[in-house]
Design a protein around this motif. Structure first.
Motif, PDB file in Angstrom:
ATOM      1  N   THR A  88      14.403   4.392 -24.912  1.00  0.00           N
ATOM      2  CA  THR A  88      13.361   4.967 -25.760  1.00  0.00           C
ATOM      3  C   THR A  88      13.508   6.485 -25.830  1.00  0.00           C
ATOM      4  O   THR A  88      14.153   7.103 -24.988  1.00  0.00           O
ATOM      5  CB  THR A  88      11.963   4.617 -25.232  1.00  0.00           C
ATOM      6  N   THR A  89      12.871   7.074 -26.829  1.00  0.00           N
ATOM      7  CA  THR A  89      12.915   8.534 -27.009  1.00  0.00           C
ATOM      8  C   THR A  89      11.496   9.065 -27.203  1.00  0.00           C
ATOM      9  O   THR A  89      11.135   9.537 -28.287  1.00  0.00           O
ATOM     10  CB  THR A  89      13.786   8.919 -28.212  1.00  0.00           C
ATOM     11  N   PRO A  90      10.667   8.994 -26.163  1.00  0.00           N
ATOM     12  CA  PRO A  90       9.281   9.442 -26.307  1.00  0.00           C
ATOM     13  C   PRO A  90       9.191  10.948 -26.521  1.00  0.00           C
ATOM     14  O   PRO A  90      10.072  11.698 -26.080  1.00  0.00           O
ATOM     15  CB  PRO A  90       8.652   9.039 -24.971  1.00  0.00           C
ATOM     16  N   PRO A  91       8.123  11.405 -27.185  1.00  0.00           N
ATOM     17  CA  PRO A  91       7.957  12.846 -27.382  1.00  0.00           C
ATOM     18  C   PRO A  91       7.664  13.558 -26.071  1.00  0.00           C
ATOM     19  O   PRO A  91       7.216  12.944 -25.097  1.00  0.00           O
ATOM     20  CB  PRO A  91       6.761  12.930 -28.347  1.00  0.00           C
ATOM     21  N   ASP A  92       7.907  14.833 -26.066  1.00  0.00           N
ATOM     22  CA  ASP A  92       7.642  15.690 -24.908  1.00  0.00           C
ATOM     23  C   ASP A  92       6.744  16.816 -25.411  1.00  0.00           C
ATOM     24  O   ASP A  92       7.218  17.758 -26.050  1.00  0.00           O
ATOM     25  CB  ASP A  92       8.961  16.236 -24.363  1.00  0.00           C
ATOM     26  N   ASP A  93       5.425  16.705 -25.168  1.00  0.00           N
ATOM     27  CA  ASP A  93       4.499  17.669 -25.759  1.00  0.00           C
ATOM     28  C   ASP A  93       3.339  17.947 -24.809  1.00  0.00           C
ATOM     29  O   ASP A  93       3.385  17.569 -23.623  1.00  0.00           O
ATOM     30  CB  ASP A  93       3.990  17.163 -27.116  1.00  0.00           C
ATOM     31  N   LEU A  94       2.285  18.588 -25.315  1.00  0.00           N
ATOM     32  CA  LEU A  94       1.162  18.984 -24.477  1.00  0.00           C
ATOM     33  C   LEU A  94       0.396  17.794 -23.917  1.00  0.00           C
ATOM     34  O   LEU A  94      -0.299  17.915 -22.898  1.00  0.00           O
ATOM     35  CB  LEU A  94       0.212  19.888 -25.264  1.00  0.00           C
ATOM     36  N   ASN A  95       0.505  16.649 -24.563  1.00  0.00           N
ATOM     37  CA  ASN A  95      -0.185  15.460 -24.072  1.00  0.00           C
ATOM     38  C   ASN A  95       0.552  14.771 -22.935  1.00  0.00           C
ATOM     39  O   ASN A  95      -0.017  13.923 -22.250  1.00  0.00           O
ATOM     40  CB  ASN A  95      -0.389  14.459 -25.212  1.00  0.00           C
ATOM     41  N   GLY A  96       1.813  15.114 -22.733  1.00  0.00           N
ATOM     42  CA  GLY A  96       2.573  14.493 -21.655  1.00  0.00           C
ATOM     43  C   GLY A  96       4.063  14.643 -21.867  1.00  0.00           C
ATOM     44  O   GLY A  96       4.537  14.659 -23.002  1.00  0.00           O
ATOM     45  N   SER A  97       4.777  14.759 -20.771  1.00  0.00           N
ATOM     46  CA  SER A  97       6.230  14.860 -20.859  1.00  0.00           C
ATOM     47  C   SER A  97       6.830  13.501 -21.202  1.00  0.00           C
ATOM     48  O   SER A  97       6.175  12.456 -21.094  1.00  0.00           O
ATOM     49  CB  SER A  97       6.798  15.346 -19.529  1.00  0.00           C
ATOM     50  N   ALA A  98       8.094  13.520 -21.576  1.00  0.00           N
ATOM     51  CA  ALA A  98       8.789  12.266 -21.875  1.00  0.00           C
ATOM     52  C   ALA A  98       8.845  11.369 -20.642  1.00  0.00           C
ATOM     53  O   ALA A  98       8.641  10.154 -20.729  1.00  0.00           O
ATOM     54  CB  ALA A  98      10.191  12.560 -22.398  1.00  0.00           C
ATOM     55  N   ASP A  99       9.096  11.959 -19.474  1.00  0.00           N
ATOM     56  CA  ASP A  99       9.152  11.167 -18.240  1.00  0.00           C
ATOM     57  C   ASP A  99       7.790  10.549 -17.924  1.00  0.00           C
ATOM     58  O   ASP A  99       7.706   9.410 -17.445  1.00  0.00           O
ATOM     59  CB  ASP A  99       9.629  12.027 -17.076  1.00  0.00           C
ATOM     60  N   TYR A 100       6.735  11.301 -18.152  1.00  0.00           N
ATOM     61  CA  TYR A 100       5.389  10.773 -17.910  1.00  0.00           C
ATOM     62  C   TYR A 100       5.114   9.588 -18.828  1.00  0.00           C
ATOM     63  O   TYR A 100       4.550   8.575 -18.407  1.00  0.00           O
ATOM     64  CB  TYR A 100       4.370  11.878 -18.136  1.00  0.00           C
ATOM     65  N   ARG A 101       5.530   9.704 -20.065  1.00  0.00           N
ATOM     66  CA  ARG A 101       5.326   8.596 -21.000  1.00  0.00           C
ATOM     67  C   ARG A 101       6.133   7.371 -20.585  1.00  0.00           C
ATOM     68  O   ARG A 101       5.683   6.227 -20.758  1.00  0.00           O
ATOM     69  CB  ARG A 101       5.678   9.043 -22.414  1.00  0.00           C
ATOM     70  N   ARG A 102       7.335   7.574 -20.078  1.00  0.00           N
ATOM     71  CA  ARG A 102       8.115   6.425 -19.594  1.00  0.00           C
ATOM     72  C   ARG A 102       7.394   5.729 -18.437  1.00  0.00           C
ATOM     73  O   ARG A 102       7.380   4.495 -18.338  1.00  0.00           O
ATOM     74  CB  ARG A 102       9.513   6.881 -19.174  1.00  0.00           C
ATOM     75  N   HIS A 103       6.806   6.529 -17.560  1.00  0.00           N
ATOM     76  CA  HIS A 103       6.014   5.953 -16.464  1.00  0.00           C
ATOM     77  C   HIS A 103       4.826   5.171 -17.013  1.00  0.00           C
ATOM     78  O   HIS A 103       4.556   4.035 -16.587  1.00  0.00           O
ATOM     79  CB  HIS A 103       5.532   7.071 -15.532  1.00  0.00           C
ATOM     80  N   LEU A 104       4.107   5.763 -17.972  1.00  0.00           N
ATOM     81  CA  LEU A 104       2.970   5.075 -18.579  1.00  0.00           C
ATOM     82  C   LEU A 104       3.391   3.771 -19.233  1.00  0.00           C
ATOM     83  O   LEU A 104       2.670   2.765 -19.144  1.00  0.00           O
ATOM     84  CB  LEU A 104       2.313   5.978 -19.626  1.00  0.00           C
ATOM     85  N   ALA A 105       4.537   3.773 -19.893  1.00  0.00           N
ATOM     86  CA  ALA A 105       5.005   2.554 -20.561  1.00  0.00           C
ATOM     87  C   ALA A 105       5.180   1.423 -19.559  1.00  0.00           C
ATOM     88  O   ALA A 105       4.811   0.268 -19.834  1.00  0.00           O
ATOM     89  CB  ALA A 105       6.308   2.822 -21.302  1.00  0.00           C
ATOM     90  N   ARG A 106       5.736   1.728 -18.398  1.00  0.00           N
ATOM     91  CA  ARG A 106       5.917   0.683 -17.375  1.00  0.00           C
ATOM     92  C   ARG A 106       4.573   0.172 -16.872  1.00  0.00           C
ATOM     93  O   ARG A 106       4.359  -1.046 -16.744  1.00  0.00           O
ATOM     94  CB  ARG A 106       6.758   1.225 -16.221  1.00  0.00           C
ATOM     95  N   VAL A 107       3.660   1.089 -16.581  1.00  0.00           N
ATOM     96  CA  VAL A 107       2.350   0.693 -16.052  1.00  0.00           C
ATOM     97  C   VAL A 107       1.565  -0.111 -17.088  1.00  0.00           C
ATOM     98  O   VAL A 107       1.001  -1.174 -16.779  1.00  0.00           O
ATOM     99  CB  VAL A 107       1.549   1.940 -15.632  1.00  0.00           C
ATOM    100  N   LEU A 108       1.531   0.374 -18.314  1.00  0.00           N
ATOM    101  CA  LEU A 108       0.749  -0.296 -19.346  1.00  0.00           C
ATOM    102  C   LEU A 108       1.352  -1.638 -19.752  1.00  0.00           C
ATOM    103  O   LEU A 108       0.619  -2.581 -20.083  1.00  0.00           O
ATOM    104  CB  LEU A 108       0.620   0.611 -20.575  1.00  0.00           C
ATOM    105  N   THR A 109       2.673  -1.749 -19.723  1.00  0.00           N
ATOM    106  CA  THR A 109       3.309  -3.032 -20.039  1.00  0.00           C
ATOM    107  C   THR A 109       2.939  -4.075 -19.007  1.00  0.00           C
ATOM    108  O   THR A 109       2.604  -5.221 -19.340  1.00  0.00           O
ATOM    109  CB  THR A 109       4.832  -2.888 -20.138  1.00  0.00           C
ATOM    110  N   GLN A 110       2.987  -3.691 -17.732  1.00  0.00           N
ATOM    111  CA  GLN A 110       2.588  -4.625 -16.672  1.00  0.00           C
ATOM    112  C   GLN A 110       1.145  -5.075 -16.875  1.00  0.00           C
ATOM    113  O   GLN A 110       0.839  -6.278 -16.796  1.00  0.00           O
ATOM    114  CB  GLN A 110       2.768  -3.952 -15.308  1.00  0.00           C
ATOM    115  N   ARG A 111       0.262  -4.147 -17.186  1.00  0.00           N
ATOM    116  CA  ARG A 111      -1.148  -4.493 -17.377  1.00  0.00           C
ATOM    117  C   ARG A 111      -1.327  -5.395 -18.601  1.00  0.00           C
ATOM    118  O   ARG A 111      -2.075  -6.384 -18.551  1.00  0.00           O
ATOM    119  CB  ARG A 111      -1.976  -3.224 -17.559  1.00  0.00           C
TER     120      ARG A 111
END
Length: 284
Positions: A253-276
């Protein structure tokens, strides 16, 4: 701010709307619910010479069954999609996702097709449409054509709908009896999704038999992580087992890297939210 001056047309048929688009050339915009276009006009980020309002075309509204599919008119409001018994019964993922769009005012005015054509990567409807395997009916000067979801979302704010074409309806294959969940993370209520995950699953004998997923705001278009879908088959819908199966959901994936969150943070969120989403959807 006040928009620049423009001409306004409100045709009564799809054919008339297509004709107006063809005649208007590059300086024409389509108005559906207006929840995205009107702010852009007010900020003068766009200055079209002509606005073509689809609001009088009654045939573009409504939800119906056709065999193994649901057909949703492009001008159907989000609220109607979220509260439709047909959608809840046969495409529960779409009903849940539509119910999370913005606030009640936007859900009553904004349109299903308008949001999909706008193709905001942080919008809540493209990923569920992709996960459900939707197809898109488009009408232009050369007639009607149908585009699969895999080919519909082209790039940031760009779809397969041409400048002289109109999205008229979306076909959703029925997933009757499938569990579903849409999980998204926002910092404040009604914000655009920082990351969202759409999941719809069929469970048999206590394990996942089929899984379809879509990721919101993990690239310039919605993402379907097919490798993770395959990894979930045969997995019991419990936290530890699902967490292991979805560990690679952000790969490629190529998530954005902006004021709402870094790309790495979004990758972490994707894993957590997918599990949920998978656990909740499979046990719903």
């Amino acid at each position: 701010m006040i928009p620049t001056a423009f001409e306004y047309e409100s045709p009564g048929t799809v054919e008339d709307a297509v004709r107006l688009l063809a005649e208007g050339g590059d300086d024409v915009k389509v108005l559906a619910g207006g929840q995205s276009l009107i702010p852009v006009l007010k900020l003068r980020l766009a200055g079209p010479e002509l606005i073509v309002d689809l609001g009088r075309i009654d045939g573009l509204r409504g939800i119906r069954e056709e065999g193994d599919e649901l057909v949703i008119g492009s001008m159907t409001p989000h609220h109607d999609v979220a509260t439709s018994g047909l959608v809840r019964d046969h495409a529960a993922l779409l009903a849940e996702a539509a119910g999370t769009v913005a606030d009640p005012q936007v859900r009553h005015r904004g349109t299903f097709g308008g949001a999909l054509v706008h193709a905001d990567p942080a919008g809540d409807l493209p990923a569920p449409a992709l996960a459900l395997g939707a197809s898109f009916e488009i009408t232009g000067p050369s007639g009607a054509r149908t585009v699969a979801a895999d080919d519909f979302f082209v790039d940031l704010f760009t779809t397969a709908v041409g400048e002289d074409e109109i999205l008229t309806a979306v076909r959703i294959p029925k997933r009757t009896g499938w569990g579903a969940a849409y999980e998204k993370f926002v910092r404040v209520s009604q914000q655009w999704s920082i990351v969202g995950v759409a999941a719809t699953l069929r469970v048999e004998g206590g394990t996942i038999a089929e899984a379809r997923l879509g990721l919101t705001n993990m690239g310039s278009t919605p993402v379907r992580p097919t490798a993770v879908e395959q990894a979930l088959i045969g997995v019991a819908p419990v936290k530890d087992a699902v967490e292991a199966a979805v560990a690679g959901v952000s790969d490629g994936t190529t998530p954005p890297d902006d004021l709402n969150g870094s790309a790495d943070y979004r990758r972490h969120l994707a894993r957590v939210l997918t599990q949920r989403a998978v656990v909740r959807g499979a046990t719903a």
